[in-house]
Design a protein around this motif. Sequence first.
Motif, PDB file in Angstrom:
ATOM      1  N   PRO A 170      72.064 -82.581   5.170  1.00  0.00           N
ATOM      2  CA  PRO A 170      71.856 -82.190   5.763  1.00  0.00           C
ATOM      3  C   PRO A 170      72.033 -83.332   7.000  1.00  0.00           C
ATOM      4  N   LEU A 171      72.657 -84.467   6.523  1.00  0.00           N
ATOM      5  CA  LEU A 171      72.456 -85.596   7.769  1.00  0.00           C
ATOM      6  C   LEU A 171      73.980 -85.839   8.203  1.00  0.00           C
ATOM      7  N   ARG A 172      74.898 -83.903   7.849  1.00  0.00           N
ATOM      8  CA  ARG A 172      75.991 -83.967   8.558  1.00  0.00           C
ATOM      9  C   ARG A 172      76.294 -83.020  10.055  1.00  0.00           C
ATOM     10  N   VAL A 173      74.776 -82.949   9.939  1.00  0.00           N
ATOM     11  CA  VAL A 173      74.278 -82.555  11.136  1.00  0.00           C
ATOM     12  C   VAL A 173      74.194 -82.956  12.253  1.00  0.00           C
ATOM     13  N   TYR A 174      73.800 -84.983  12.042  1.00  0.00           N
ATOM     14  CA  TYR A 174      74.260 -85.799  13.131  1.00  0.00           C
ATOM     15  C   TYR A 174      75.551 -86.005  12.884  1.00  0.00           C
ATOM     16  N   ARG A 175      76.042 -86.032  11.697  1.00  0.00           N
ATOM     17  CA  ARG A 175      77.620 -86.344  12.538  1.00  0.00           C
ATOM     18  C   ARG A 175      78.220 -85.682  13.139  1.00  0.00           C
ATOM     19  N   ALA A 176      77.616 -84.141  12.593  1.00  0.00           N
ATOM     20  CA  ALA A 176      78.837 -83.372  13.728  1.00  0.00           C
ATOM     21  C   ALA A 176      78.647 -83.791  15.340  1.00  0.00           C
ATOM     22  N   VAL A 177      76.978 -84.155  15.458  1.00  0.00           N
ATOM     23  CA  VAL A 177      76.753 -84.544  16.830  1.00  0.00           C
ATOM     24  C   VAL A 177      77.552 -85.541  17.025  1.00  0.00           C
ATOM     25  N   GLN A 178      78.136 -86.764  16.603  1.00  0.00           N
ATOM     26  CA  GLN A 178      78.114 -88.577  16.560  1.00  0.00           C
ATOM     27  C   GLN A 178      79.783 -88.227  16.707  1.00  0.00           C
ATOM     28  N   PHE A 179      80.392 -87.194  15.940  1.00  0.00           N
ATOM     29  CA  PHE A 179      81.848 -86.913  15.652  1.00  0.00           C
ATOM     30  C   PHE A 179      82.422 -85.761  16.911  1.00  0.00           C
ATOM     31  N   CYS A 180      81.411 -84.988  17.487  1.00  0.00           N
ATOM     32  CA  CYS A 180      81.677 -84.645  19.054  1.00  0.00           C
ATOM     33  C   CYS A 180      81.719 -85.419  19.867  1.00  0.00           C
ATOM     34  N   ALA A 181      81.103 -86.363  19.730  1.00  0.00           N
ATOM     35  CA  ALA A 181      80.900 -87.178  21.339  1.00  0.00           C
ATOM     36  C   ALA A 181      82.144 -88.621  21.118  1.00  0.00           C
ATOM     37  N   ARG A 182      81.993 -88.670  19.327  1.00  0.00           N
ATOM     38  CA  ARG A 182      82.950 -89.645  19.598  1.00  0.00           C
ATOM     39  C   ARG A 182      84.818 -89.465  20.141  1.00  0.00           C
ATOM     40  N   PHE A 183      84.800 -88.100  19.604  1.00  0.00           N
ATOM     41  CA  PHE A 183      86.486 -87.499  19.804  1.00  0.00           C
ATOM     42  C   PHE A 183      86.779 -86.713  20.910  1.00  0.00           C
ATOM     43  N   GLY A 184      85.600 -86.608  21.254  1.00  0.00           N
ATOM     44  CA  GLY A 184      86.012 -85.065  22.700  1.00  0.00           C
ATOM     45  C   GLY A 184      86.466 -84.034  22.307  1.00  0.00           C
ATOM     46  N   PHE A 185      85.608 -83.649  20.474  1.00  0.00           N
ATOM     47  CA  PHE A 185      85.522 -82.484  20.100  1.00  0.00           C
ATOM     48  C   PHE A 185      84.423 -81.802  21.071  1.00  0.00           C
ATOM     49  N   GLY A 186      85.091 -79.994  20.626  1.00  0.00           N
ATOM     50  CA  GLY A 186      84.107 -78.436  20.539  1.00  0.00           C
ATOM     51  C   GLY A 186      83.421 -78.433  19.302  1.00  0.00           C
ATOM     52  N   LEU A 187      82.548 -78.084  19.285  1.00  0.00           N
ATOM     53  CA  LEU A 187      81.892 -78.133  17.518  1.00  0.00           C
ATOM     54  C   LEU A 187      82.333 -76.241  17.750  1.00  0.00           C
ATOM     55  N   ALA A 188      82.790 -75.903  16.767  1.00  0.00           N
ATOM     56  CA  ALA A 188      83.115 -74.607  16.111  1.00  0.00           C
ATOM     57  C   ALA A 188      82.161 -74.034  16.417  1.00  0.00           C
ATOM     58  N   LEU A 189      82.156 -72.242  16.966  1.00  0.00           N
ATOM     59  CA  LEU A 189      81.011 -71.834  16.574  1.00  0.00           C
ATOM     60  C   LEU A 189      80.482 -71.523  15.714  1.00  0.00           C
ATOM     61  N   LYS A 190      80.344 -70.761  14.392  1.00  0.00           N
ATOM     62  CA  LYS A 190      79.870 -71.124  13.071  1.00  0.00           C
ATOM     63  C   LYS A 190      79.747 -72.143  12.705  1.00  0.00           C
TER      64      LYS A 190
END
Length: 474
Positions: A169-189
């Motif tokens: 489940p840590l991957r949810v927080y990883r998704a958060v910090q990756f999106c903020a660091r790299f300026g990515f959007g989170l895929a809908l799925k």
Amino acid sequence: MKANLEDICMKLPKILHIISKALQAKDAKAIIVGGSVRDHFLKLTIKDYDIEVYGLESMQELEELLARYGSVNLVGKSFGVLKFSYEGEEYDFSFPRLETKTGEGHRGFDVEVDGTLDFKTAARRRDFTVNALGYDVEEKTFLDPFGGLEDIKQKTLQHIDDETFIEDPLRVYRAVQFCARFGFGLALKTKVLCQDMSDKGLLEELPKERVYSEWKKLLLKAPKPSVGFELMRELGLLECYSPELHALVDVPQSPVWHPEGDVWVHTMMTVDEMATLVKSEEIEDRDEKDKLRFMFAILCHDLGKAVSTTKDDEGNIRSIGHEYTGISLTKMFMLRLTDEHDFIESLLPLVEHHLKPSQFYRAESKDKAIRKLASKVNIEDLVVVAKADFLGRTTEEALARDYKAGAWILEKATKLKVKNKPLEKLLQGRDLIDLGLEPSPKFSEIINEVYMLQLEGKISFKEEALSYIGEKYG
């Protein structure tokens, strides 16, 4: 599977080419994996290299090969990882592996190390497509089994596999910090899956130390951490796991001082301002702990407004005393993330006194007020927090980016020699003994009495202090 980009080669340390040649002689190959390949395409500085070795029969064989060129640390051998050191740099060499979830937590996995696996099978255990890229050192070819290069091009963060993703489940927080660091959007799925994991309480099993690590990356590495916090809010993470922050949403503020919007909007603006400040010349030489302290201090500076904000019949909005009610809320919030009590305590004076520079400037406060403030908080550090608070709004003064209060109080504190330390005490216990006083518990009371007179500006020199003690206590 191969992204034929031979014209784009990764620049690698020479030792990795040497080891790759040695592996090739054994019909094996070295493939660079993980964040370094992603960062190559993002044009970021690469700090660490992870290498997966395909085609060897045993870890022992890899260990013996690496030992020819440098030192080998076996601490991760049971998980198929060897740490190789060469000329002061450390590299992780590993075998491809499969992981099977067997219990709760990040240690609840069975690991099967297998040098005969193909790259795509081994890469499926990774979290996001952009982290599942590889680089074949000898063929100078990029491997992209799950479309990570296209996701980088589209600036999209997308998970690889539903079943393996939810295993940690840590991957949810990883998704958060990756999106903020790299300026990515989170895929809908991926966003839907993360929301589902949050709703089902899957993140409750996470040790706070692992969550704290992701928060630190968000705060220290993202150019705009607010992107990550907004995503946390959308995913339901704040409401479930950081209620003190979530409580700021929709808390109104006076449009006179905060035309930008509610307390949440202001807090996000201040966090982004602080992220810029900690990278500025005046602060960039500070260590990571100091920068993290500034980031958390500004994140928490207005937590008290959630419980202290009132609105009268005329529509006037006030948050009287929020700097004090915020102290206990800051403690509660931080204890959900870390057990570093000294670090938490270091935040509290910055939260409690964050209004003082502007208040003192408007009131043209006297020297004694600044001396007293310096006895409670580091003024130089306080100005950093107060400056981010000032800039994180849309008043005319903030938009002009001229923080007069900060310059004013720093100049005053410098002249008073209290910019980054409290006023030094003129007297110590031995001075009282020299005056003929018998050592007793009253010494500390006498010394503090003199110190208060120093802060008031009534005593400035040691001779004056000794004379005062002589007259009062004989």
